[in-house]
Design a protein around this motif. Sequence first.
Motif, PDB file in Angstrom:
ATOM      1  N   HIS A 139      70.338 -25.655-186.266  1.00 21.45           N
ATOM      2  CA  HIS A 139      69.600 -25.598-187.526  1.00 21.45           C
ATOM      3  C   HIS A 139      68.415 -24.643-187.415  1.00 21.45           C
ATOM      4  CE1 HIS A 139      67.852 -26.836-191.308  1.00 21.45           C
ATOM      5  NE2 HIS A 139      66.727 -27.190-190.698  1.00 21.45           N
ATOM      6  N   TYR A 140      67.699 -24.712-186.280  1.00 26.13           N
ATOM      7  CA  TYR A 140      66.566 -23.800-186.102  1.00 26.13           C
ATOM      8  C   TYR A 140      67.036 -22.345-186.158  1.00 26.13           C
ATOM      9  CZ  TYR A 140      63.155 -20.793-184.020  1.00 26.13           C
ATOM     10  OH  TYR A 140      62.302 -19.734-183.820  1.00 26.13           O
ATOM     11  N   VAL A 141      68.107 -22.031-185.444  1.00 30.77           N
ATOM     12  CA  VAL A 141      68.602 -20.651-185.416  1.00 30.77           C
ATOM     13  C   VAL A 141      68.959 -20.186-186.824  1.00 30.77           C
ATOM     14  CG1 VAL A 141      70.514 -19.193-184.648  1.00 30.77           C
ATOM     15  CG2 VAL A 141      69.372 -20.687-183.028  1.00 30.77           C
ATOM     16  N   GLN A 142      69.597 -21.043-187.599  1.00 28.84           N
ATOM     17  CA  GLN A 142      69.953 -20.678-188.973  1.00 28.84           C
ATOM     18  C   GLN A 142      68.717 -20.403-189.817  1.00 28.84           C
ATOM     19  OE1 GLN A 142      72.285 -24.139-189.978  1.00 28.84           O
ATOM     20  NE2 GLN A 142      74.188 -23.284-189.165  1.00 28.84           N
ATOM     21  N   MET A 143      67.705 -21.254-189.694  1.00 27.09           N
ATOM     22  CA  MET A 143      66.488 -21.084-190.475  1.00 27.09           C
ATOM     23  C   MET A 143      65.705 -19.855-190.018  1.00 27.09           C
ATOM     24  SD  MET A 143      66.690 -23.483-192.660  1.00 27.09           S
ATOM     25  CE  MET A 143      65.063 -23.635-193.400  1.00 27.09           C
ATOM     26  N   GLN A 144      65.669 -19.624-188.710  1.00 31.95           N
ATOM     27  CA  GLN A 144      64.937 -18.463-188.191  1.00 31.95           C
ATOM     28  C   GLN A 144      65.624 -17.157-188.583  1.00 31.95           C
ATOM     29  OE1 GLN A 144      65.754 -16.234-185.423  1.00 31.95           O
ATOM     30  NE2 GLN A 144      63.745 -15.237-185.446  1.00 31.95           N
ATOM     31  N   GLN A 145      66.931 -17.120-188.466  1.00 32.08           N
ATOM     32  CA  GLN A 145      67.652 -15.896-188.809  1.00 32.08           C
ATOM     33  C   GLN A 145      67.605 -15.608-190.299  1.00 32.08           C
ATOM     34  OE1 GLN A 145      71.591 -16.322-187.107  1.00 32.08           O
ATOM     35  NE2 GLN A 145      70.892 -15.720-185.068  1.00 32.08           N
ATOM     36  N   ALA A 146      67.506 -16.655-191.110  1.00 34.43           N
ATOM     37  CA  ALA A 146      67.402 -16.473-192.562  1.00 34.43           C
ATOM     38  C   ALA A 146      66.000 -16.073-192.996  1.00 34.43           C
ATOM     39  CB  ALA A 146      67.824 -17.751-193.280  1.00 34.43           C
ATOM     40  N   GLY A 147      65.055 -16.108-192.071  1.00 38.07           N
ATOM     41  CA  GLY A 147      63.679 -15.771-192.405  1.00 38.07           C
ATOM     42  C   GLY A 147      62.901 -16.906-193.027  1.00 38.07           C
ATOM     43  N   GLU A 148      63.482 -18.111-193.030  1.00 37.99           N
ATOM     44  CA  GLU A 148      62.800 -19.262-193.603  1.00 37.99           C
ATOM     45  C   GLU A 148      61.716 -19.797-192.661  1.00 37.99           C
ATOM     46  OE1 GLU A 148      63.283 -20.580-196.653  1.00 37.99           O
ATOM     47  OE2 GLU A 148      64.734 -18.992-197.102  1.00 37.99           O
ATOM     48  N   TRP A 149      61.972 -19.718-191.368  1.00 34.14           N
ATOM     49  CA  TRP A 149      61.014 -20.169-190.365  1.00 34.14           C
ATOM     50  C   TRP A 149      60.622 -19.000-189.479  1.00 34.14           C
ATOM     51  CZ3 TRP A 149      63.225 -25.414-188.076  1.00 34.14           C
ATOM     52  CH2 TRP A 149      63.261 -26.370-189.101  1.00 34.14           C
ATOM     53  N   LEU A 150      59.331 -18.892-189.177  1.00 37.71           N
ATOM     54  CA  LEU A 150      58.851 -17.881-188.251  1.00 37.71           C
ATOM     55  C   LEU A 150      58.923 -18.422-186.833  1.00 37.71           C
ATOM     56  CD1 LEU A 150      55.657 -16.547-190.089  1.00 37.71           C
ATOM     57  CD2 LEU A 150      57.991 -15.647-190.160  1.00 37.71           C
ATOM     58  N   GLY A 151      59.477 -17.622-185.921  1.00 29.89           N
ATOM     59  CA  GLY A 151      59.576 -18.057-184.543  1.00 29.89           C
ATOM     60  C   GLY A 151      60.477 -17.140-183.750  1.00 29.89           C
ATOM     61  N   LYS A 187      79.726 -26.915-177.773  1.00 28.13           N
ATOM     62  CA  LYS A 187      80.130 -25.515-177.953  1.00 28.13           C
ATOM     63  C   LYS A 187      80.263 -25.172-179.428  1.00 28.13           C
ATOM     64  CE  LYS A 187      83.656 -22.124-176.692  1.00 28.13           C
ATOM     65  NZ  LYS A 187      84.913 -21.865-175.937  1.00 28.13           N
ATOM     66  N   SER A 188      80.825 -26.108-180.204  1.00 28.93           N
ATOM     67  CA  SER A 188      80.987 -25.850-181.642  1.00 28.93           C
ATOM     68  C   SER A 188      79.646 -25.726-182.353  1.00 28.93           C
ATOM     69  CB  SER A 188      81.811 -26.980-182.284  1.00 28.93           C
ATOM     70  OG  SER A 188      81.052 -28.188-182.376  1.00 28.93           O
ATOM     71  N   LEU A 189      78.593 -26.221-181.712  1.00 25.42           N
ATOM     72  CA  LEU A 189      77.247 -26.144-182.288  1.00 25.42           C
ATOM     73  C   LEU A 189      76.442 -24.984-181.714  1.00 25.42           C
ATOM     74  CD1 LEU A 189      76.514 -29.974-182.291  1.00 25.42           C
ATOM     75  CD2 LEU A 189      76.786 -28.529-184.315  1.00 25.42           C
ATOM     76  N   GLY A 190      77.119 -24.100-180.984  1.00 26.00           N
ATOM     77  CA  GLY A 190      76.489 -22.840-180.606  1.00 26.00           C
ATOM     78  C   GLY A 190      75.835 -22.778-179.244  1.00 26.00           C
ATOM     79  N   VAL A 191      76.033 -23.792-178.375  1.00 22.56           N
ATOM     80  CA  VAL A 191      75.387 -23.736-177.067  1.00 22.56           C
ATOM     81  C   VAL A 191      76.034 -22.648-176.212  1.00 22.56           C
ATOM     82  CG1 VAL A 191      74.899 -26.210-177.183  1.00 22.56           C
ATOM     83  CG2 VAL A 191      76.830 -25.392-175.812  1.00 22.56           C
ATOM     84  N   SER A 192      75.241 -22.091-175.298  1.00 28.51           N
ATOM     85  CA  SER A 192      75.740 -21.120-174.325  1.00 28.51           C
ATOM     86  C   SER A 192      75.853 -21.734-172.934  1.00 28.51           C
ATOM     87  CB  SER A 192      74.807 -19.908-174.261  1.00 28.51           C
ATOM     88  OG  SER A 192      74.702 -19.280-175.514  1.00 28.51           O
ATOM     89  N   TYR A 193      75.106 -22.827-172.720  1.00 28.88           N
ATOM     90  CA  TYR A 193      75.065 -23.493-171.422  1.00 28.88           C
ATOM     91  C   TYR A 193      75.248 -24.995-171.610  1.00 28.88           C
ATOM     92  CZ  TYR A 193      72.911 -19.370-169.162  1.00 28.88           C
ATOM     93  OH  TYR A 193      72.650 -18.115-168.660  1.00 28.88           O
TER      94      TYR A 193
END
Length: 480
Positions: A139-151, A187-193
Amino acid sequence: MLRKTSCFLLLMALSATSSIAAAKEYLLVNANIIVPHNQTELHDGWVHIVDDKIEEVGHGQLPLVKERIDVQGAFIMPGMIDGHLHLTAGPMTVSVVENQPHISMKSKPEVTRFHAMAALSSGITSAFSPAGDPIANQHYVQMQQAGEWLGPSLKYAGLTFDPTPIEGGSVYPSTPQEWQQEIQRQKSLGVSYIKLYQGLSVQEVNLGVSLAHKAGLKAIAHLDKVSWQEAVDAGIDALTHALPTSADLLPEDSRNDFLASLSPMSAKHLYQWFEWVNFDAPAMQKLIADLASKDVSVDLTLVVNEMMYFYPEIDSLYPDERWYHHPEVAANWKTNLGASLYDWTEEDFERAQSSFSQVEAFLLHLHEASVPLLIGSDSYSGGPVFWRELALHQKAGIENWEILQLITNKAASRLALAKKGKIAAGYQADLVVMTDNPLKDIGAVKTITHVIQNGNRFDIGKLRQRLRDQTSEFASNSLQ
């Protein structure tokens, strides 16, 4: 027909003008540019930025760019990468539910959003979270990439595999099939590790590494009594914390004495191990050689050792500020840390502090053996904790150029962050601007005035004021 054609051409012209206006293009001039990846300094330099990319870097004759920003001799380097940031972790709480202890680190969006802005305002433009609720991370990645959250942009692992139940922090499947299902879910939720934790057995660590690799993911571990050597032999990809405190890594004639000194539920072994270790003994020499040859990355988070060993001085070493910890975290993080040291006496702290030089020696042995290193804060938001980690690396003997590489281009390479970590044409326009020179003193990172992320410029003073205002508002609401 002519009228319709004229209207169409006018709309096309307006659209083109709007598109040009929306594009970012500017030139940073009169800069001292620090380029860690090739250890060069460019005086009286300039950086040409178009949209989210670096178009060109140079000095002398300026490109024909309409918007020029004079940084007045400030120092510019790539945006920093925190290799161990628990950005989406919620405040840690301990309660009793149905006569059983209940630990929670459940993520809270308002806390995450606060810490994300704090991380950005400390110069961190990208980060890796080695553990966390994958739903909250996604959720954070989606909000950050959309420009909704700064970080910072975020790469992440998921919930830790560990028998200790922590809401929002851990999971412990009971069968190999359930392990596999949980790994696929993460994995389906985007983890790399996949994160393996200290409560696991050797067999479970082997299982976790094997299943992570079968799923096309990497495995990272925070281990304690299970040996780092056993994890390396199992194929672990990364290890975290300067706490490899298993007896088998000590000299053979010391192991029984170390084991005899251990007490259930006590954290004293976290310094006692360093009193017994000999880095030149065969066990440690083999581990260090294997870490290097098998390309296992290590982030030591020296701040963790310092916070424990020097806990009586924690308020002066890590003073609370109103902009980098959300009030719900600021209220109890030091108390929670102190609870793990419940049985430490004054003598224990003195012994722990004396052993800190061994922690520094561990870092140098890894570095000199070319073990791949990451630098991370093990914090919610980076901030002064991240800066302190850099200072501890410098104090231990790591050169400033190397530290800057470890938080820019080398971190980007280890974490597979494409086109990040360098000031070079075609790379992401992630930069920090500071008044002092970090090559002279790594503490210069505290003098950041602006951060640039994806070509967007942010005034650090304004970001931190927004965070302080939120802290004040939270305090005011709490009193009502």
